[in-house]
Design a protein around this motif. Structure first.
Motif, mmCIF file in Angstrom:
data_model
loop_
_atom_site.group_PDB
_atom_site.id
_atom_site.type_symbol
_atom_site.label_atom_id
_atom_site.label_comp_id
_atom_site.label_asym_id
_atom_site.label_seq_id
_atom_site.Cartn_x
_atom_site.Cartn_y
_atom_site.Cartn_z
ATOM 1 N N CYS A 189 1.531 -1.830 -5.301
ATOM 2 C CA CYS A 189 2.361 -1.295 -5.915
ATOM 3 C C CYS A 189 3.764 -1.799 -6.239
ATOM 4 O O CYS A 189 4.398 -2.261 -5.272
ATOM 5 C CB CYS A 189 2.661 0.348 -5.535
ATOM 6 S SG CYS A 189 3.938 1.188 -6.424
ATOM 7 N N CYS A 246 4.739 11.084 -4.196
ATOM 8 C CA CYS A 246 5.404 9.926 -4.093
ATOM 9 C C CYS A 246 6.788 10.160 -4.480
ATOM 10 O O CYS A 246 7.011 10.910 -5.498
ATOM 11 C CB CYS A 246 4.770 8.957 -5.343
ATOM 12 S SG CYS A 246 5.919 7.812 -5.608
ATOM 13 N N LEU A 253 0.821 -1.488 0.039
ATOM 14 C CA LEU A 253 0.104 0.115 0.058
ATOM 15 C C LEU A 253 0.667 1.296 0.033
ATOM 16 O O LEU A 253 2.058 1.431 0.673
ATOM 17 C CB LEU A 253 -0.958 -0.045 1.308
ATOM 18 C CG LEU A 253 -1.747 -1.092 1.574
ATOM 19 C CD1 LEU A 253 -2.314 -1.015 2.983
ATOM 20 C CD2 LEU A 253 -2.712 -1.246 0.623
ATOM 21 N N CYS A 254 0.263 2.429 -0.677
ATOM 22 C CA CYS A 254 1.284 3.577 -0.560
ATOM 23 C C CYS A 254 1.289 4.015 0.744
ATOM 24 O O CYS A 254 2.376 4.357 1.239
ATOM 25 C CB CYS A 254 0.117 4.799 -1.294
ATOM 26 S SG CYS A 254 0.523 4.710 -2.966
ATOM 27 N N GLU A 259 6.678 -0.803 -6.915
ATOM 28 C CA GLU A 259 7.881 0.128 -6.632
ATOM 29 C C GLU A 259 7.600 0.123 -5.083
ATOM 30 O O GLU A 259 8.611 0.817 -4.338
ATOM 31 C CB GLU A 259 7.759 1.406 -7.279
ATOM 32 C CG GLU A 259 8.395 1.486 -8.451
ATOM 33 C CD GLU A 259 7.386 0.773 -9.668
ATOM 34 O OE1 GLU A 259 7.887 0.056 -10.259
ATOM 35 O OE2 GLU A 259 6.350 1.043 -9.773
ATOM 36 N N HIS A 260 6.687 -0.309 -4.346
ATOM 37 C CA HIS A 260 6.434 -0.114 -3.043
ATOM 38 C C HIS A 260 7.766 -0.798 -2.264
ATOM 39 O O HIS A 260 8.287 -1.761 -2.454
ATOM 40 C CB HIS A 260 5.031 -1.179 -2.520
ATOM 41 C CG HIS A 260 5.007 -1.150 -0.979
ATOM 42 N ND1 HIS A 260 5.641 -1.991 -0.060
ATOM 43 C CD2 HIS A 260 4.246 -0.271 -0.233
ATOM 44 C CE1 HIS A 260 5.119 -1.785 1.018
ATOM 45 N NE2 HIS A 260 4.348 -0.532 0.989
ATOM 46 N N ARG A 314 -2.708 3.641 -4.190
ATOM 47 C CA ARG A 314 -2.114 2.235 -4.632
ATOM 48 C C ARG A 314 -2.657 0.964 -3.553
ATOM 49 O O ARG A 314 -1.991 1.254 -2.567
ATOM 50 C CB ARG A 314 -0.970 2.067 -5.317
ATOM 51 C CG ARG A 314 -1.108 2.962 -6.476
ATOM 52 C CD ARG A 314 0.158 2.968 -7.317
ATOM 53 N NE ARG A 314 0.136 1.943 -8.255
ATOM 54 C CZ ARG A 314 1.289 1.986 -9.271
ATOM 55 N NH1 ARG A 314 2.157 2.513 -9.217
ATOM 56 N NH2 ARG A 314 1.022 0.989 -10.033
ATOM 57 N N PHE A 359 9.256 8.311 -5.007
ATOM 58 C CA PHE A 359 9.789 7.315 -6.059
ATOM 59 C C PHE A 359 9.769 7.979 -7.366
ATOM 60 O O PHE A 359 10.607 8.119 -7.908
ATOM 61 C CB PHE A 359 9.222 6.215 -5.960
ATOM 62 C CG PHE A 359 9.776 5.043 -6.927
ATOM 63 C CD1 PHE A 359 10.974 4.304 -6.406
ATOM 64 C CD2 PHE A 359 9.424 4.788 -8.249
ATOM 65 C CE1 PHE A 359 11.700 3.382 -7.340
ATOM 66 C CE2 PHE A 359 10.011 3.918 -9.152
ATOM 67 C CZ PHE A 359 10.970 3.109 -8.519
ATOM 68 N N HIS A 361 8.469 5.758 0.272
ATOM 69 C CA HIS A 361 8.289 6.813 -0.597
ATOM 70 C C HIS A 361 7.174 7.834 -0.325
ATOM 71 O O HIS A 361 6.706 8.826 -1.040
ATOM 72 C CB HIS A 361 8.151 6.332 -1.855
ATOM 73 C CG HIS A 361 9.524 5.578 -2.331
ATOM 74 N ND1 HIS A 361 10.743 5.818 -2.141
ATOM 75 C CD2 HIS A 361 9.488 4.067 -2.507
ATOM 76 C CE1 HIS A 361 11.421 5.035 -2.407
ATOM 77 N NE2 HIS A 361 10.936 3.776 -3.017
ATOM 78 N N PHE A 362 6.020 7.439 0.562
ATOM 79 C CA PHE A 362 4.791 7.946 0.725
ATOM 80 C C PHE A 362 5.044 9.289 1.727
ATOM 81 O O PHE A 362 5.469 9.034 2.796
ATOM 82 C CB PHE A 362 3.830 7.214 1.120
ATOM 83 C CG PHE A 362 2.490 7.784 1.545
ATOM 84 C CD1 PHE A 362 1.730 8.066 0.281
ATOM 85 C CD2 PHE A 362 1.874 7.593 2.739
ATOM 86 C CE1 PHE A 362 0.434 8.909 0.396
ATOM 87 C CE2 PHE A 362 0.272 8.233 2.532
ATOM 88 C CZ PHE A 362 -0.165 9.054 1.615
ATOM 89 N N CYS A 364 4.180 2.853 2.653
ATOM 90 C CA CYS A 364 5.713 3.098 1.927
ATOM 91 C C CYS A 364 6.511 3.879 2.049
ATOM 92 O O CYS A 364 6.285 4.859 2.441
ATOM 93 C CB CYS A 364 5.142 3.041 0.261
ATOM 94 S SG CYS A 364 6.549 3.258 -1.026
HETATM 95 S S1 SF4 Z 1 6.219 3.848 -4.643
HETATM 96 FE FE1 SF4 Z 1 4.285 3.192 -4.987
HETATM 97 S S2 SF4 Z 1 3.543 2.671 -3.105
HETATM 98 FE FE2 SF4 Z 1 5.212 3.783 -2.818
HETATM 99 S S3 SF4 Z 1 4.328 6.060 -2.640
HETATM 100 FE FE3 SF4 Z 1 4.857 5.751 -4.679
HETATM 101 S S4 SF4 Z 1 2.872 5.207 -5.840
HETATM 102 FE FE4 SF4 Z 1 2.499 4.764 -3.586
#
Ligand code: SF4
Length: 223
Positions: free
Chosen positions: A195, A179, A158-159, A197-198, A192, A181, A164-165, A162
């Motif tokens: 994800c 995000c 989940l965002c 890229e999580h 998301r 990332f 990166h959130f 994460c």
């Molecule tokens: S990398 Fe994916 S899960 Fe992490 S904040 Fe960005 S969109 Fe959300």
């Protein structure tokens, strides 16, 4: 106080009953989609889960955990999907002694076709307004996160968990989150659930991000 307070079963129980009914339709939907693709619902679930794991593949134990089934059940489903040519097994790049499971091009074609199948649940959700869908998404995420924190389900990508959130860091009401990332702003409707890229944030950062997200989400909730 109204007589209905005494007459009604607790709100959480009625919500669960409602979700049970929706869950029954979703299971029937899944059976239909799986049958059309020549798969069982467990195979369908395994295939779509593995499809989101990319070229590195994933270990059997993680598949079993995600599906909430025993390893022998997951093994049977994976073996059937390998026989159908939809999955393949290869040495895990992180550990040469271990085996990773990866989707094949034929498996990707099946997942693409399944993704295009519109189910009755999806049609019902589309009858909600865009704002209602976005609010429902946030509530679903909140419930999934609570289940994850209670260890009732394995960690989800989940965002809100994460690293990166960044919650509510932009003044833009449509796109308040960020995000790191992709270095871009996004909105509640973009959150998301799975994800690629999580990257799981450490517990302290995860809880801080959640507090920032949840407090503001409540500020914006309809009264
Ligand atoms: S990398 Fe994916 S899960 Fe992490 S904040 Fe960005 S969109 Fe959300």
């Amino acid at each position: 106080m109204t007589p209905f307070d005494a007459l009604s079963t607790p709100l959480s129980r009625r919500l669960r009953e409602g979700l049970d009914r929706i869950g029954a339709v979703m299971r029937a939907d899944q059976w239909g989609v799986a049958e059309e693709a020549g798969l069982t619902p467990t195979q369908l679930h395994a295939l779509t889960f593995i499809a989101g794991r990319g070229d590195a593949g994933i270990r059997l134990r993680a598949v079993a955990e995600h599906l909430g089934v025993t390893q022998p059940t997951a093994t049977d489903s994976i073996a059937a999907l390998v026989r159908k040519g939809l999955l393949t097994k290869l040495a895990d790049p992180k550990d040469a002694r271990a085996v990773a499971i990866r989707i094949t091009p034929a498996g990707c074609d099946v997942v693409r076709a399944i993704g295009l199948a519109i189910t009755s649940t999806e049609r019902a959700l589309e009858s909600l307004s865009a704002k209602e869908q976005s609010t429902l998404l946030e509530l679903v995420i909140k419930t999934i996160r609570a289940l994850q924190e209670a260890k009732a389900i394995p960690p989800q990508r989940l965002c809100v968990t994460c690293r990166h959130f960044r919650a509510y860091v932009h003044e833009n009401a449509e796109l308040p989150h960020h995000c790191a990332f992709v270095d871009a702003a996004f909105g509640g409707r973009h959150l998301r659930l799975d994800c690629g890229e999580h990257d799981e944030a450490p517990p302290e950062a995860r809880h801080a991000a959640w507090r920032a997200f949840d407090r503001r989400a409540e500020d914006f909730a309809p009264g």
